[in-house]
Scaffold this motif. Structure first.
Motif, short mmCIF file in Angstrom:
data_model
loop_
_atom_site.label_atom_id
_atom_site.label_comp_id
_atom_site.label_asym_id
_atom_site.label_seq_id
_atom_site.Cartn_x
_atom_site.Cartn_y
_atom_site.Cartn_z
N ARG A 99 13.10 3.55 -5.51
CA ARG A 99 11.98 4.49 -5.23
C ARG A 99 11.29 4.00 -3.99
NH1 ARG A 99 9.49 8.65 -7.56
NH2 ARG A 99 10.58 8.13 -9.47
N ARG A 100 10.99 3.01 -3.65
CA ARG A 100 10.38 2.22 -2.56
C ARG A 100 11.24 2.27 -1.28
NH1 ARG A 100 7.69 -3.58 -3.46
NH2 ARG A 100 7.16 -2.96 -1.23
N TYR A 101 12.35 2.25 -1.63
CA TYR A 101 13.61 2.31 -0.56
C TYR A 101 13.14 3.78 0.25
CZ TYR A 101 17.96 2.64 2.04
OH TYR A 101 19.08 3.00 3.04
N ALA A 102 13.32 4.75 -0.73
CA ALA A 102 13.28 6.22 -0.45
C ALA A 102 12.23 6.47 0.40
CB ALA A 102 13.41 7.15 -1.63
N GLN A 103 10.82 5.91 -0.31
CA GLN A 103 9.64 6.03 0.65
C GLN A 103 9.69 5.50 2.00
OE1 GLN A 103 6.81 4.33 -1.90
NE2 GLN A 103 6.82 6.00 -3.82
N ARG A 104 10.14 4.41 2.01
CA ARG A 104 10.38 3.65 3.37
C ARG A 104 11.16 4.54 4.23
NH1 ARG A 104 11.15 -2.72 2.71
NH2 ARG A 104 9.27 -3.29 1.37
N LYS A 105 12.20 5.00 3.81
CA LYS A 105 13.09 5.75 4.78
C LYS A 105 12.58 7.05 5.32
CE LYS A 105 16.53 4.81 6.08
NZ LYS A 105 16.77 4.01 7.26
N ALA A 106 11.82 7.85 4.24
CA ALA A 106 10.94 9.04 4.64
C ALA A 106 9.96 8.54 5.90
CB ALA A 106 10.42 9.46 3.35
N GLY A 107 9.14 7.47 5.34
CA GLY A 107 8.22 7.09 6.32
C GLY A 107 8.68 6.73 7.77
N GLU A 108 9.67 6.14 7.78
CA GLU A 108 10.42 5.78 9.08
C GLU A 108 10.96 6.97 9.82
OE1 GLU A 108 12.25 1.52 7.83
OE2 GLU A 108 13.57 3.35 7.85
N VAL A 109 11.54 7.81 9.19
CA VAL A 109 12.09 9.00 9.71
C VAL A 109 10.85 9.81 10.37
CG1 VAL A 109 12.97 11.26 9.45
CG2 VAL A 109 14.13 9.47 8.51
N LEU A 110 9.73 10.12 9.58
CA LEU A 110 8.86 10.74 9.95
C LEU A 110 7.97 10.05 11.48
CD1 LEU A 110 7.09 11.99 6.58
CD2 LEU A 110 8.39 13.47 8.42
N LEU A 111 7.51 8.76 11.06
CA LEU A 111 6.70 7.94 12.08
C LEU A 111 7.68 7.66 13.42
CD1 LEU A 111 4.24 6.04 12.73
CD2 LEU A 111 5.25 4.23 11.76
N TYR A 112 8.86 7.35 13.25
CA TYR A 112 9.50 6.80 14.54
C TYR A 112 10.22 8.18 15.02
CZ TYR A 112 9.10 2.33 12.51
OH TYR A 112 8.59 0.95 11.91
N GLY A 113 10.37 8.98 14.37
CA GLY A 113 10.84 10.54 14.76
C GLY A 113 10.06 11.00 15.55
N GLY A 114 8.83 11.12 15.13
CA GLY A 114 7.62 11.51 15.77
C GLY A 114 7.25 11.02 17.37
N VAL A 115 7.12 9.54 17.01
CA VAL A 115 7.10 8.72 18.41
C VAL A 115 8.11 8.97 19.42
CG1 VAL A 115 6.69 6.59 19.39
CG2 VAL A 115 5.53 7.30 17.21
N GLY A 116 9.58 8.91 18.70
CA GLY A 116 10.50 9.36 19.73
C GLY A 116 10.36 10.63 20.23
N LEU A 117 9.91 11.68 19.65
CA LEU A 117 10.04 12.94 20.37
C LEU A 117 8.64 12.99 21.45
CD1 LEU A 117 9.96 15.23 17.40
CD2 LEU A 117 11.53 15.15 19.11
N PHE A 118 7.61 12.29 21.23
CA PHE A 118 6.87 11.73 22.15
C PHE A 118 7.13 11.36 23.61
CE2 PHE A 118 4.27 8.73 24.08
CZ PHE A 118 3.15 9.27 24.79
N PHE A 119 8.20 10.35 23.30
CA PHE A 119 8.79 9.72 24.51
C PHE A 119 9.84 10.66 25.08
CE2 PHE A 119 7.20 5.71 22.76
CZ PHE A 119 6.57 5.20 24.04
N LEU A 120 10.55 11.43 24.29
CA LEU A 120 11.38 12.56 24.82
C LEU A 120 10.80 13.47 25.67
CD1 LEU A 120 14.54 12.98 24.96
CD2 LEU A 120 14.10 14.46 22.67
N PHE A 121 9.76 13.92 25.11
CA PHE A 121 8.88 15.03 25.83
C PHE A 121 8.28 14.42 27.24
CE2 PHE A 121 9.15 17.35 21.84
CZ PHE A 121 9.76 18.51 22.23
N ASP A 122 8.09 13.14 26.99
CA ASP A 122 7.37 12.46 28.33
C ASP A 122 8.34 12.23 29.36
OD1 ASP A 122 4.97 11.77 29.30
OD2 ASP A 122 5.64 9.51 28.78
#
Length: 302
Positions: A99-122
């Protein structure tokens, strides 16, 4: 009309995109989940704080906590069993669960995906790819912990088997001898055998418990030990002699294992040496040749 994306606007767009994706999946989960009844609620005991948890894992686990049940429903029982086996192979670091692994993976996708989109648009795709690679941080840490654990098992196995052979030869039953040796020689290998003993206390047969031990660990020497132990049990061979012969074989395997590791390290040392010394050496030789040649570059640089 051309729209110029400022860094602040690109950051807001990236965060808005990540939030939209998260809200979309959360809505899909709420629409597809089954209704809960009062009898289905289970009060879980409060979890103890994991002091050794990496700070990035804490952040991503906190972000992905609302999406943990949804991810658990999506991956299914078979994938959960595979994840559980990977976590057990790594030694359950930081008290990690599926369960904690699933929570971490969901958080990693949201956090690093959002920051990655920022650098991509930048306009920084390289930084976007680097940030997106952080979404594999949990898997990389599990793989690293698994490799370190297998190396420690390889080092501890010969001595453990020697002491176990002496203990069994003194007249103790195999299960009692294994428990006493595991208590007297703490370490990774002892914790694995204690876990197998705990399974046998709960009703699991010795063959199934040691089969699970072999599946959790990719160490070849440990796998051969389990196979030889099961064959000795089927054929009725004396267990103490079997353990002594297995211990001698394990020591030879340990020496060969160390030689193989040394052979794999030689190219790495050569590559690191060349990468660190060669640029400085070329700069030193080229600078000396340039200074000694008295070349006048004033016509080129004005």
């Amino acid at each position: 009309m051309n729209i110029v994306l400022t860094p602040l606007l690109a950051l807001l767009l990236g965060l808005a995109g990540a939030l939209s994706v998260g809200l979309f999946f959360w809505g899909v989960y709420l629409m597809t989940r089954k209704s809960d009844v009062a009898g289905d609620f289970v009060i879980e005991p409060p979890k103890k704080k994991q002091d050794g948890t990496f700070v990035l894992h804490r952040v991503t686990e906190l972000i992905g906590r609302p999406f943990g049940p949804m991810v658990m429903d999506w991956i299914g029982e078979e994938q959960q069993a595979r994840i559980r086996l990977r976590i057990d192979s790594a030694g359950r670091p930081e008290g990690l669960t599926v369960r904690r692994y699933a929570q971490r993976k969901a958080g990693e996708v949201l956090l690093y995906g959002g920051v990655g989109l920022f650098f991509l648009f930048d306009g920084s795709p390289v930084f976007a790819v680097v940030i997106l690679a952080f979404s594999l941080l949990t898997d990389i840490s599990l793989y690293s912990a698994k490799q370190q654990r297998q190396d420690e098992i390889q080092k501890q196995l010969p001595d453990f088997l020697d002491v176990l052979a002496v203990t069994v030869g003194s007249g103790l039953a195999f299960r009692q001898a294994l428990s006493r040796v595991a208590d007297s020689m703490p370490g990774v290998l002892a914790s694995e055998f204690r876990f197998a003993l705990h399974q046998m206390e709960l009703g699991t047969s010795r063959r199934e418990a040691f089969g699970a031990l072999r599946r959790r660990n990719s160490n070849e020497s440990l796998g051969r030990f389990v196979t030889a132990l099961q064959q000795a049990e089927e054929l009725g061979a004396p267990l103490s002699q079997t353990l002594q012969s297995i211990g001698q074989d394990m020591r030879r395997e340990d020496a060969q294992y160390l030689r193989r590791r040394a052979q794999r390290l030689n190219p790495r040392v050569t590559g690191v040496t060349a990468a660190t010394m060669l640029p400085g050496l070329l700069l030193l030789i080229g600078g000396g040749m340039f200074i000694g040649s008295d070349i006048d570059l004033s016509a080129i640089f004005g």
